[in-house]
Design an enzyme around this catalytic site. Structure first.
Site, short mmCIF file in Angstrom:
data_model
loop_
_atom_site.label_atom_id
_atom_site.label_comp_id
_atom_site.label_asym_id
_atom_site.label_seq_id
_atom_site.Cartn_x
_atom_site.Cartn_y
_atom_site.Cartn_z
N ASP A 38 0.84 -1.20 0.00
CA ASP A 38 0.00 0.00 0.00
C ASP A 38 0.88 1.25 0.00
O ASP A 38 2.11 1.16 -0.11
CB ASP A 38 -0.96 -0.01 1.19
CG ASP A 38 -0.24 -0.06 2.54
OD1 ASP A 38 0.95 0.33 2.61
OD2 ASP A 38 -0.87 -0.49 3.52
N SER A 39 0.25 2.41 0.13
CA SER A 39 1.00 3.67 0.04
C SER A 39 2.02 3.82 1.17
O SER A 39 3.10 4.38 0.95
CB SER A 39 0.05 4.86 0.00
OG SER A 39 -0.78 4.84 1.14
#
Length: 80
Positions: A38-39
């Site tokens: 994810d980010s």
């Protein structure tokens, strides 16, 4: 740096730093969907790649990178 060495370093940090299951690490694995990156993980990846490979990832260059193989291609293009 040879492709095999790049792939090995990437495999190591995915397992050790991001806790990705080893059996999920295949060239066609999607970074987000298959590996669960994810980010927040991406921020870690930026730091790790800079330390291990000696260059900064540019987010706009990573926009088209979807698979693990493409990620290794990207690194290879920078260090090759």
């Amino acid at each position: 740096m040879e492709r095999k060495e790049i792939e090995e370093k990437v495999r190591e940090f995915l397992i050790d730093d991001l806790e990705v299951d080893e059996e999920k690490i295949v060239p066609e694995a999607l970074l987000k969907d298959d590996l669960g990156i994810d980010s927040l993980d991406f921020v870690d990846i930026v730091v790790i790649v800079e330390k291990k490979f000696g260059f900064k990832i540019k987010p706009d260059e990573m926009a088209t990178v979807k698979t693990l193989a493409q990620f290794c291609d990207y690194i290879e293009s920078k260090v090759g």
